[in-house]
Design an enzyme around this catalytic site. Structure first.
Site, PDB file in Angstrom:
ATOM      1  N   LYS A 122      -2.467   5.278  -1.781  1.00 22.11           N
ATOM      2  CA  LYS A 122      -3.567   4.885  -0.892  1.00 22.11           C
ATOM      3  C   LYS A 122      -4.764   5.819  -1.008  1.00 22.11           C
ATOM      4  O   LYS A 122      -5.901   5.414  -0.777  1.00 22.11           O
ATOM      5  CB  LYS A 122      -3.091   4.868   0.571  1.00 22.11           C
ATOM      6  CG  LYS A 122      -2.311   3.617   0.948  1.00 22.11           C
ATOM      7  CD  LYS A 122      -2.102   3.568   2.450  1.00 22.11           C
ATOM      8  CE  LYS A 122      -1.244   2.389   2.862  1.00 22.11           C
ATOM      9  NZ  LYS A 122      -0.824   2.453   4.257  1.00 22.11           N
ATOM     10  N   LYS A 204       5.069  -7.465  -7.106  1.00 21.03           N
ATOM     11  CA  LYS A 204       5.536  -7.993  -5.822  1.00 21.03           C
ATOM     12  C   LYS A 204       4.444  -8.829  -5.157  1.00 21.03           C
ATOM     13  O   LYS A 204       3.267  -8.492  -5.244  1.00 21.03           O
ATOM     14  CB  LYS A 204       5.872  -6.793  -4.925  1.00 21.03           C
ATOM     15  CG  LYS A 204       6.634  -7.132  -3.691  1.00 21.03           C
ATOM     16  CD  LYS A 204       6.937  -5.853  -2.915  1.00 21.03           C
ATOM     17  CE  LYS A 204       6.644  -6.087  -1.461  1.00 21.03           C
ATOM     18  NZ  LYS A 204       6.841  -4.920  -0.621  1.00 21.03           N
ATOM     19  N   LYS A 207       0.093  -9.293   0.397  1.00 21.45           N
ATOM     20  CA  LYS A 207      -0.986  -9.918   1.154  1.00 21.45           C
ATOM     21  C   LYS A 207      -2.359  -9.406   0.743  1.00 21.45           C
ATOM     22  O   LYS A 207      -3.358 -10.050   0.994  1.00 21.45           O
ATOM     23  CB  LYS A 207      -0.762  -9.756   2.658  1.00 21.45           C
ATOM     24  CG  LYS A 207      -0.685  -8.335   3.178  1.00 21.45           C
ATOM     25  CD  LYS A 207      -0.368  -8.346   4.677  1.00 21.45           C
ATOM     26  CE  LYS A 207      -0.154  -6.942   5.217  1.00 21.45           C
ATOM     27  NZ  LYS A 207       0.253  -6.917   6.623  1.00 21.45           N
TER      28      LYS A 207
END
Ligand code: TRP
Length: 342
Positions: A122, A204, A207
């Site tokens: 992140k 994967k 969203k």
């Protein structure tokens, strides 16, 4: 701790799980999390937390988080989670999460937080990263330990954080020579990481994917879902074979997983059913099943979403049901830390 409260059943252990109210919910969430929450609510005292404080770590002020909370809770309910069987609550409603958070920060090393792969990902390539990205797992520890949660249900991507939670708990107990915090056991949602993207099949389903064709959102329009299934990757075996083989046939295996999950039938019976079927026909059937599944889910979603008062009440009741546990835990820790100076 003894819970002499009606809402927390004494003969059942506490299980904690949480989801952030950011981004749109996907079929991966349904199959990986909500289906499992559904099963767990029958067996444990389940606390299902809407982690809006965690969302603040990547907050964008143009984003209306309250709308997202309403959507998310409606989807949780539409997926069969029953607010009479479990406790659904909003993280920011229980201020004790933040009290415990500060205390636990004092027993967490910067070095161990720096090693978290999610933090590394992140914070990569960004300037002005805020401190919450680093201390994010400490807030998770507070969520879990505040309620003496014996079990925690997470996806694989949170395993490292959970190990850290256990270490913080152990460290605190050792320093104060007590068994004040529990060592939570982890319940992994095996399916959670199993649902892959529709086109980039090795990634994967997520969203936050920039390519929306990779993802089936639970609130996608039905026409859009049809297109997405139409364009998704199968494979190029000739003659076509509908068999589950993650390594050699990741596209078909992923679609079989989705179909098996929404229909509650085993993969092997699907393989049998689709024996000698071609990919086009398979996709047609998958598309039909997925669309009718999502249509029904959206109908239930709208029922809850159009009833904001009900959702607000569910969250308010959730808060009332567990506030006293949180308060008591903080009172106890205040004693241990000698904050009660009288
Ligand atoms: N960080 C988790 C996620 O993004 C959500 C979460 C917050 C959580 N607090 C938690 C999960 C406590 C388990 C336990 O998926």
């Amino acid at each position: 701790m003894i819970y002499n409260n009606y809402y927390i059943k004494k003969n059942k252990d506490i299980l904690f799980s949480a989801i952030q109210p950011t981004g749109s919910i996907t079929i991966g969430h349904y199959l990986g999390i909500f289906k499992l929450w559904n099963i767990l609510q029958k067996k444990y005292n389940c606390l299902y937390c809407i982690a809006n404080l965690h969302s603040l770590s990547t907050f964008n002020k143009n984003y209306n988080i309250n709308l997202n909370i309403l959507d998310l809770v409606s989807l949780i309910l539409a997926s069969g989670i029953n607010y009479n069987k479990c406790i659904i609550f909003l993280q920011s409603d229980i201020i004790e999460h933040l009290q415990l958070y500060w205390i636990l920060n004092c027993y967490t090393y910067i070095g161990e937080l720096n090693r978290m792969t999610q933090f590394k990902d992140k914070s990569k390539n960004k300037f002005n990263n805020n401190l919450s990205l680093l201390s994010y797992p400490v807030l998770m520890a507070s969520d879990i330990l505040l309620y003496d949660s014996k079990y925690v249900c997470v996806g694989y991507d949170q395993l490292q954080h959970l190990e850290l939670v256990r270490n913080i708990s152990k460290r605190f107990n050792k320093i104060y020579n007590c068994d004040f915090f529990i060592y939570p056991e982890i319940i992994i949602s095996k399916n959670f990481s199993k649902i892959m993207s529709l086109i980039n099949i090795n990634k994967k389903m997520s969203k936050s994917d920039l390519n929306k064709n990779n993802v089936i959102f639970l609130l996608d329009k039905i026409e859009v879902i049809k297109d997405k299934i139409n364009n998704c990757v199968t494979d190029s075996d000739n003659p076509p074979k509908i068999v589950f083989d993650i390594k050699n046939k990741p596209g078909i295996s992923n679609l079989l997983n989705i179909l098996s999950g929404i229909k509650n039938v085993s993969i092997s019976s699907l393989e049998e059913y689709f024996y000698k079927c071609n990919y086009k026909k398979f996709k047609e059937i998958l598309s039909k099943e997925l669309c009718s599944f999502i249509k029904l889910l959206q109908r239930k979603f709208l029922f809850y979403r159009n009833n904001e008062n009900l959702i607000k009440n569910i969250l308010l009741n959730g808060k009332k049901k567990i506030k006293y546990i949180a308060k008591r835990k903080i009172e106890c820790i205040n004693n241990i830390l000698k904050f009660t100076f009288n």
